[in-house]
Scaffold this motif. Structure first.
Motif, PDB file in Angstrom:
ATOM      1  N   ASN A  41       0.812  -1.216   0.000  1.00 32.50           N
ATOM      2  CA  ASN A  41       0.000   0.000   0.000  1.00 32.50           C
ATOM      3  C   ASN A  41       0.845   1.265   0.000  1.00 32.50           C
ATOM      4  N   TYR A  43       3.631   1.550  -1.801  1.00 38.22           N
ATOM      5  CA  TYR A  43       4.403   1.637  -3.047  1.00 38.22           C
ATOM      6  C   TYR A  43       4.048   2.881  -3.849  1.00 38.22           C
ATOM      7  N   LYS A  44       2.750   3.074  -4.079  1.00 36.43           N
ATOM      8  CA  LYS A  44       2.324   4.175  -4.959  1.00 36.43           C
ATOM      9  C   LYS A  44       2.723   5.528  -4.394  1.00 36.43           C
ATOM     10  N   THR A  45       2.502   5.726  -3.097  1.00 30.26           N
ATOM     11  CA  THR A  45       2.854   7.007  -2.472  1.00 30.26           C
ATOM     12  C   THR A  45       4.344   7.277  -2.608  1.00 30.26           C
ATOM     13  N   ASP A  48       5.320   8.002  -6.237  1.00 25.95           N
ATOM     14  CA  ASP A  48       4.876   9.354  -6.615  1.00 25.95           C
ATOM     15  C   ASP A  48       5.843  10.410  -6.088  1.00 25.95           C
ATOM     16  N   GLU A  77       9.187  -2.857  -9.145  1.00 26.42           N
ATOM     17  CA  GLU A  77       8.264  -1.867  -9.725  1.00 26.42           C
ATOM     18  C   GLU A  77       9.015  -0.599 -10.125  1.00 26.42           C
ATOM     19  N   ASP A  81       9.552   1.219 -13.932  1.00 28.77           N
ATOM     20  CA  ASP A  81       9.217   2.621 -14.189  1.00 28.77           C
ATOM     21  C   ASP A  81      10.362   3.381 -14.840  1.00 28.77           C
TER      22      ASP A  81
END
Length: 250
Positions: A41, A43-45, A48, A77, A81
Motif C-alpha cells: 500500500n 508503493y504508490k505514495t 509518486d 516496480e 518505471d
C-alpha cells in the motif's frame, strides 16, 4: 533540489533506519521528504514522491545479508518505471545491521548497485553501519537521562553539577557515535553537492564484547515487552501442507 528519504524498516516505529534517515535529513538542503515503506500500500505514495525527486536515499536494515524481502517487489516496480527512460536520479543507500562490523552490509550495497544499473539510475554509493541497534539504545538513553535531569532539578533546584553530569552523559554518547555522525555528515555533504559518495563502512565505537552484552540486554528487555523471552518457542503451531510434485497436488 528534492531529496526523498525512504525508510525501509518493517518496524512501524522506533526503527534505527528511520532514525538515521531523520538525522541525515537534518544536514541536507532543499526540499526533503521522508517516506515509510512497509506494505504494498506504500508503493504508490513512495513512487509518486520519487518521480520528481533529484535524489533518493534508501535507509534500510540488513536482513539475511541482503535487502529486506518486502523491499524487493518495490525495487522491481521502480525498475520497470525507470528502466527505459534513464532518469537522472542519484541513489544513495544507508544500511545498518545488528552485527558490530559495518562491512557486513557489503552484499546489500552490491545488490543496490546492481539494481541501479538495471534501472538506469545513478548509484552514488552508500554508508554501511555496524551496531545499528545501538542507535536506538542511545537515543532512548538520551531521553531517559534528560528526563532524570529535569526531575533532579525540579526536586533540588538549579544545580550546575546536575547540568555537568547531563553534559558528560550526552558527550559520552556522542563520542560513541562519532564515527557514524562524521560519515553521515559527509554523506549529506555529497548529496548537497551532487557528488559520488563511494561506499564506506563504520560502526559504533564500542569494544565488541561490550557491544554484545549491551545488545543482549536490549533485546531481552524488548522481548519481555512483547510476550516474554521465549515467545513463540512453545506456542502451538498449525500444520502446513507441503505440496511437492504433481502426485501430491492430485
Amino acid at each position: 533540489m528534492k531529496t526523498v528519504f525512504v525508510d525501509c524498516s518493517p518496524k512501524k516505529r522506533l526503527s534505527a533506519s528511520g532514525f538515521i534517515a531523520a538525522v541525515t535529513k537534518c544536514f541536507v538542503i532543499g526540499k526533503k521528504v521522508q517516506c515509510k515503506l512497509i506494505t504494498p500500500n506504500d508503493y504508490k505514495t513512495t513512487l509518486d514522491e520519487i518521480r520528481d525527486a533529484d535524489v533518493v536515499v534508501f535507509s534500510m536494515p540488513l536482513y539475511v545479508d541482503g535487502v529486506p524481502s518486502h523491499i524487493l517487489p518495490f525495487l522491481k516496480e521502480m525498475e520497470v518505471d525507470y528502466r527505459d527512460i534513464h532518469a537522472d536520479k542519484r541513489i544513495y543507500v544507508i544500511a545498518n545491521n545488528g552485527f558490530i562490523e559495518g562491512r557486513q552490509n557489503e552484499p546489500l550495497m552490491q545488490t543496490m548497485e546492481n539494481f541501479c544499473i538495471r534501472a538506469g539510475l545513478t548509484f552514488c554509493g552508500g554508508l554501511g553501519i555496524g551496531g545499528g541497534v545501538m542507535m536506538n539504545v542511545m537515543r532512548i538513553m538520551i531521553c531517559v537521562v534528560f528526563g532524570l535531569t529535569l526531575l533532579q532539578m525540579a526536586a533540588n533546584g538549579f544545580d550546575p553539577v546536575i547540568l555537568k553530569d547531563f553534559g558528560t552523559d550526552v558527550l559520552t554518547i556522542l563520542i560513541l557515535s562519532c564515527g557514524i555522525i562524521s560519515f553521515d555528515i559527509w554523506l549529506a555533504y555529497c548529496i548537497n553537492k551532487g557528488k559520488e559518495y563511494g561506499i564506506h563502512y563504520t560502526r559504533i565505537m564500542l569494544p565488541s564484547f561490550v557491544f554484545i552484552l549491551c545488545a543482549d540486554l536490549f533485546f531481552t528487555i524488548i522481548s519481555l515487552f512483547h510476550g516474554g523471552v521465549f515467545r513463540g518457542w512453545f506456542a502451538r503451531k498449525k500444520p502446513q501442507n507441503c505440496i511437492i510434485g504433481k502426485e501430491e497436488k492430485q
